[in-house]
Scaffold this motif. Structure first.
Motif, PDB file in Angstrom:
ATOM      1  N   SER A 172       2.944 -33.938 -12.200  1.00 51.52           N
ATOM      2  CA  SER A 172       3.913 -34.593 -11.320  1.00 51.52           C
ATOM      3  C   SER A 172       4.653 -33.522 -10.524  1.00 51.52           C
ATOM      4  CB  SER A 172       4.904 -35.429 -12.139  1.00 51.52           C
ATOM      5  OG  SER A 172       5.590 -34.613 -13.061  1.00 51.52           O
ATOM      6  N   LYS A 221      -3.535 -43.508  -8.221  1.00 49.51           N
ATOM      7  CA  LYS A 221      -2.199 -43.095  -7.762  1.00 49.51           C
ATOM      8  C   LYS A 221      -1.895 -43.699  -6.390  1.00 49.51           C
ATOM      9  CE  LYS A 221      -2.173 -38.536 -10.009  1.00 49.51           C
ATOM     10  NZ  LYS A 221      -2.187 -37.077  -9.735  1.00 49.51           N
ATOM     11  N   TYR A 239       1.269 -38.539 -16.021  1.00 51.53           N
ATOM     12  CA  TYR A 239       1.008 -39.205 -14.739  1.00 51.53           C
ATOM     13  C   TYR A 239       0.005 -38.421 -13.897  1.00 51.53           C
ATOM     14  CZ  TYR A 239       1.740 -40.430  -9.828  1.00 51.53           C
ATOM     15  OH  TYR A 239       1.544 -40.766  -8.512  1.00 51.53           O
ATOM     16  N   ILE A 294      -0.806 -35.731  -4.202  1.00 51.07           N
ATOM     17  CA  ILE A 294      -1.568 -36.772  -4.898  1.00 51.07           C
ATOM     18  C   ILE A 294      -2.666 -36.160  -5.763  1.00 51.07           C
ATOM     19  CG2 ILE A 294      -3.278 -38.596  -4.496  1.00 51.07           C
ATOM     20  CD1 ILE A 294      -0.545 -39.683  -4.236  1.00 51.07           C
ATOM     21  N   THR A 311      -6.937 -40.050  -8.745  1.00 48.45           N
ATOM     22  CA  THR A 311      -6.287 -39.994  -7.430  1.00 48.45           C
ATOM     23  C   THR A 311      -6.261 -41.354  -6.743  1.00 48.45           C
ATOM     24  OG1 THR A 311      -7.015 -37.704  -7.172  1.00 48.45           O
ATOM     25  CG2 THR A 311      -6.347 -38.857  -5.182  1.00 48.45           C
TER      26      THR A 311
END
Length: 365
Positions: free
Chosen positions: A102, A178, A170, A97, A175
């Motif tokens: 990614s 996400k 992304y 994360i 954080t």
């Protein structure tokens, strides 16, 4: 004038004494229990309590997002087979994360969630059909499916990141965002028929196991009473045999008693093993974790056997911490005041699961 002044002064003194007496009486009014934990005051004769150990806060994600992190990880761990996901530790998810690009783990988690929603043929499936998307997510196309999901949520905080995801950045999303996206995915996944069927099956299996455990306990209690009566009769027979001089009968009785004692012991061990097995199976079927209890400040205590840590969540869920050693657990238990309702209940739960929690903490350390 002097007499009037003197009376006035005397009246003031008397009034003051009455007021002081009233205040003292109110101060010594007995407190009626139960009262809230925060109102409990220590007495001189109370046993000394340990100082509460400080919480470790070495999380890589923001402390306000730890709850989302645990939720996502627990869901993936509990329903890994349905998601076709291999088990992974919490630290791997946390590192993924926080990564600015990614990575494989996050792609696999998102793809697994998307495939689950597709199979359910709900709103997400309809959106994909309208856009004529293929019903197969790959490491190359997963971002497109993520954008479709964000559009479906109609959550402004999340949908503002669609452009960033489309451009292939992304990893640059905050954080906490996400984790909020993953939390939304989990909440959607829980509503799918596949997960609901698993939950229903686990509830049924858990009820059967609990019923079996109760039945074994009942039978065990029933067998204990007849065994006591039989033992008393054997003792009487043995006494009669000795008094009558029947030594051969005495030896025979003793031999039979030893044999039956061994059989009884093996049966008891077998039942204990069965109970432990049932408890293990029941634990495996636990659908979701629930807090062990709360302390006086309403902080919630969560134990994760998979992770081997005792997590602590503040009342407002904005901050988290954890304990990860047996020594910290012991000090924590010694700091709980049993005069407080919440802390007494928490201590009982910690005592009940002490061996399980301490073993998990020791394995981790």
């Amino acid at each position: 004038m002097k007499k009037g002044r003197k009376r006035q002064e005397n009246g003031t003194i008397q009034d003051g004494r009455k007021k002081l007496k009233t205040d003292e009486e109110q101060a010594y009014v007995m407190i009626k229990y139960p009262i809230d934990d925060l109102l409990v005051r220590p007495n001189a004769d109370d046993p000394a309590l340990f100082k509460r150990p400080p919480l470790a806060i070495d999380f890589r994600v923001p402390r306000c997002s730890v709850g989302d992190l645990l939720m996502v990880w627990d869901f993936c761990s509990s329903f890994g087979r349905a998601l076709n996901l291999s088990p992974f530790p919490l630290t791997d998810l946390e590192n993924a994360i926080c990564h600015k690009e990614s990575n494989v783990l996050l792609v696999e988690i998102h793809a697994a969630m998307f495939h689950l929603l597709m199979k359910d043929e709900g709103d997400y499936f309809t959106i994909l059909q309208n856009k004529k998307r293929k019903l197969k997510v790959s490491s190359v196309t997963w971002a497109e499916y993520l954008c479709d999901f964000l559009e479906m949520t109609k959550n402004e905080e999340l949908s503002t990141n669609i452009a960033t995801v489309r451009r292939g950045y992304y990893g640059l999303i905050d954080t906490d965002i996400k984790l909020k996206i993953l939390r939304e995915l989990v909440e959607e996944a829980i509503q799918t028929s596949a997960i609901r069927e698993i939950l229903s099956d686990r509830v049924d299996q858990k009820q059967v196991l609990n019923a079996t455990k109760r039945e074994n306990t009942r039978k065990d209690k029933q067998e204990q009473n007849p065994n006591t009566e039989i033992a008393m009769k054997k003792e009487e027979n043995q006494t009669d045999a000795v008094q009558g001089g029947h030594e051969g009968v005495d030896e025979l009785v003793r031999g039979k008693e030893n044999d039956k004692s061994n059989i009884s012991r093996s049966r008891t061990e077998g039942k204990r093993h069965l109970v432990r097995h049932l408890e293990t199976e029941i634990e495996k079927l636990s659908i979701c974790s629930s807090p062990l209890g709360k302390d006086k400040q309403y902080n919630r205590y969560w134990f994760s056997k998979r992770e081997g840590r005792l997590f602590v969540e503040t009342a407002d869920s904005r901050e988290w911490g954890h304990y990860s050693t047996k020594e910290e657990l012991d000090v924590l238990m010694g700091s709980l005041n049993v005069k407080r309702i919440r802390e007494r209940a928490l201590k009982r739960q910690l005592e009940k699961f002490y061996s399980k929690i301490s073993n998990a903490l020791e394995k981790r350390s």
